[in-house]
Write a protein that holds these residues in place. Sequence first.
Motif, PDB file in Angstrom:
ATOM      1  N   LYS A  94      -9.515  -2.991   7.372  1.00  0.00           N
ATOM      2  CA  LYS A  94      -9.947  -1.640   7.733  1.00  0.00           C
ATOM      3  C   LYS A  94     -10.225  -1.571   9.233  1.00  0.00           C
ATOM      4  CE  LYS A  94     -13.449   1.805   6.721  1.00  0.00           C
ATOM      5  NZ  LYS A  94     -14.854   1.974   6.435  1.00  0.00           N
ATOM      6  N   GLY A 152      -8.182   3.919   9.349  1.00  0.00           N
ATOM      7  CA  GLY A 152      -7.973   3.546   7.943  1.00  0.00           C
ATOM      8  C   GLY A 152      -7.567   2.091   7.814  1.00  0.00           C
ATOM      9  N   GLU A 153      -6.614   1.831   6.939  1.00  0.00           N
ATOM     10  CA  GLU A 153      -6.173   0.463   6.664  1.00  0.00           C
ATOM     11  C   GLU A 153      -5.068   0.039   7.630  1.00  0.00           C
ATOM     12  OE1 GLU A 153      -7.446  -1.806   4.338  1.00  0.00           O
ATOM     13  OE2 GLU A 153      -9.009  -0.263   4.168  1.00  0.00           O
TER      14      GLU A 153
END
Length: 167
Positions: free
Chosen positions: A25, A152-153
């Motif tokens: 993340k 985000g990821e």
Amino acid sequence: MLKKLFGKKNDQNTEEVLVSPLNGKILELSEVPDPVFSQKMMGDGLAIEPSEGKVVSPVEAEIVQLFPTKHAVGLKTDSGLEVLIHIGLETVSMEGEGFEGHVEVGDKVKQGDELITFDMDLVKEKAKSTITPVILTNGDDVVESQEVLNTGEATKGETELLKVNLK
């Protein structure tokens, strides 16, 4: 000689794009629970909360520092940008336990090349956090502007994190 004093060399990149050195993340530095990083004392950048213990090179660069404890690595691009990847928080106290370096100082690496592997469970057990800051340590000297490209990821070696325009 005048180029040295007044301008860039024509053969230098004026832009670097850093990809994620880890799967995990993406975090802002302000979210890192350590003031050295969250207050940007070492430089600007971002951090990754890793989902696995494999670190790859975010840029094509030379390894300029590999800490004896293997918890951090410093890279320098041909254009002069210096990047520090610091695995976890307060991991230096682990004295290298659970970390394995796959590069040496002086090695040239390409984006995505493996740098360090580490035991995530051991870091979770023995260190303050697995959060891994990615810092531009000489940004004040060489960075004109930077832009965060994703949130985000992140996927190591693929997800573009930062676009850095150099002075």
